[in-house]
Design an enzyme around this catalytic site. Structure first.
Site, PDB file in Angstrom:
ATOM      1  N   ASP A  83       0.839  -1.199   0.000  1.00 56.97           N
ATOM      2  CA  ASP A  83       0.000   0.000   0.000  1.00 56.97           C
ATOM      3  C   ASP A  83       0.872   1.247   0.000  1.00 56.97           C
ATOM      4  O   ASP A  83       2.052   1.210   0.345  1.00 56.97           O
ATOM      5  CB  ASP A  83      -0.933   0.017   1.205  1.00 56.97           C
ATOM      6  CG  ASP A  83      -0.206   0.198   2.527  1.00 56.97           C
ATOM      7  OD1 ASP A  83       0.797  -0.510   2.749  1.00 56.97           O
ATOM      8  OD2 ASP A  83      -0.618   1.050   3.345  1.00 56.97           O
ATOM      9  N   GLU A 178       0.155  -1.058   5.667  1.00 61.77           N
ATOM     10  CA  GLU A 178       1.224  -0.656   6.582  1.00 61.77           C
ATOM     11  C   GLU A 178       1.189   0.838   6.849  1.00 61.77           C
ATOM     12  O   GLU A 178       1.464   1.302   7.956  1.00 61.77           O
ATOM     13  CB  GLU A 178       2.592  -1.057   6.004  1.00 61.77           C
ATOM     14  CG  GLU A 178       3.756  -0.899   6.971  1.00 61.77           C
ATOM     15  CD  GLU A 178       4.453   0.462   6.913  1.00 61.77           C
ATOM     16  OE1 GLU A 178       5.356   0.706   7.726  1.00 61.77           O
ATOM     17  OE2 GLU A 178       4.085   1.296   6.043  1.00 61.77           O
TER      18      GLU A 178
END
Length: 413
Positions: A83, A178
């Protein structure tokens, strides 16, 4: 030596996929678009010949490279996240490739007059003569942490293509979310099956980190009393002024823009309000556990003091711990850091061992039973339009992974 074009092509294909996470979502992954890169990685892992390739219902991608030695070697792992931050757009990323960088200014966007300059970003100058990948000035790049993914993928391909390099069993995992602090929340450590691992999620070449902040969030809600301003004398209580008192009462120099190294801080990240109610959002950070607890206490004590000053229950504070300093969990197995340092030196990289002024998946994983130091991925200026990464740094990171695999095997012969 890992193939420069191969790692470049991988990286460019990954950053063009929008994988921005969303802190306002309760799902995992927090955005459906993260599935696109996760599924692509599954296909690539299977195609290259990795074993036990799987993706779970939360988009965690895992795979295994079997050992090619007879002696017993601890299973090690490598982890990166796919991400990108919600702080800046990751849509329609249009990377620019600067071959043989001349050491001067790089025009990111002529129309918008956006320039990446070594006069401001001093680290840039050290990459003169290298191949630099930048943004076009309208999005982030995504080197955090698609550089790490490209490095792990390239290293696994290299080990598969060069079976003469001895190594034990290697596990890899790519995670969602994350950037919103949830990358390890649904990580199945037992299923992963490694004795220790490394996140490939650091910044400049050479970084090796096994200390990070202790972290907490604080939401400060201030209540006032709204009445008609024409008749407000002795009746109105303006929550904005109380909030202002709260903000100004915290140490002004203990903020991100005034601290470095192991110095902690209070960071006012967001505020909103009106006369009736105001809300302040803080993050609290400190490497030292005692100082960290003292910072949380300072916030709570300040709330009580202000309530006393205004003679009313006007400040309500909620503090939530986010993650802890991994040093406590890594120091007892310090040899895993020493191995990484040795691997860097073996491939010609000077280790830069320093504390992380932030957190990684590795911090949470270390407390989940998987000690997990952090190794450089090579990028700079994460989370914004000035982000860049030298291809040569990504190459070296992939070489560190290969060398780590080899050294771990050698150590246990």
């Amino acid at each position: 030596m890992t193939n420069k074009q191969r790692i470049l092509d991988r990286f460019l294909s990954y950053v063009k996929i929008d994988t921005q996470s969303d802190p306002g979502s309760d799902s995992t992954p927090s955005t459906k678009k993260q599935w696109a890169l996760a599924n692509l990685l599954v296909d690539e892992l299977r195609e290259m010949g990795m074993q036990d390739v799987n993706i779970d219902e939360h988009a965690y991608v895992m795979a295994t490279l079997p050992a090619n030695v007879a002696h017993k070697v601890p299973v090690i792992g490598f982890v990166s996240h796919f991400d990108t931050t919600p702080d800046f757009s990751g849509k329609n990323v249009n990377p620019q490739i600067i071959e043989n960088y001349d050491g001067g200014d790089i025009i990111l966007n002529k129309e918008k007059n956006i320039t990446l300059s070594p006069e401001y970003f001093e680290d840039l100058a050290q990459y003169k003569g290298q191949t630099i990948i930048t943004t076009d000035g309208t999005t982030l790049l995504g080197a955090d942490d698609k550089a790490g993914i490209a490095e792990i993928m390239t290293a696994m391909q290299y080990l598969l293509d060069n079976p003469q390099i001895e190594h034990g069993e290697i596990k890899i995992c790519f995670t969602p979310d994350e950037e919103i602090g949830r990358g390890a929340h649904k990580f199945d450590v037992q299923k992963f099956g490694a004795e220790w691992a490394y996140t490939m999620d650091g910044s400049q070449i050479g970084e090796l980190e096994y200390e990070n902040f202790n972290a907490a969030s604080a939401v400060v809600k201030v209540t006032g009393k709204s009445v008609h301003p024409g008749y407000a004398k002795d009746n109105m209580i303006n929550s904005l002024y109380i909030a202002q008192d709260f903000i100004s009462s915290l140490p002004r120099l203990e903020t991100p823009e005034h601290t470095e190294g192991r110095q902690g801080f209070f960071h006012l990240s967001n505020m909103k309000g009106d006369v009736e109610e105001s809300e302040l959002h803080y993050i609290i950070r400190d490497h030292d556990k005692k100082h960290f607890e003292a910072r949380k206490k300072m916030i709570l004590d300040l709330g009580e003091e202000i309530c006393t000053q205004y003679e009313r229950d006007c400040v309500h504070i909620e503090i939530k711990d986010q993650y802890s300093n991994m040093k406590e969990k890594v120091e007892p197995v310090k040899h895993i850091v020493d191995l990484a340092e040795k691997a860097m030196k073996a491939v010609g990289v000077k280790p830069i061992i320093k504390p992380i002024r932030g957190g990684t998946d590795g911090a949470q994983l270390s407390y989940m039973g998987l000690p997990c130091p952090n190794i450089f991925a090579g990028g700079h200026n994460f989370h914004g339009k000035y982000e860049y990464v030298p291809v040569e740094s990504m190459q070296k990171a992939a070489e560190v992974i290969v060398k780590l695999a080899q050294l771990t095997s050698d150590q246990y012969k």
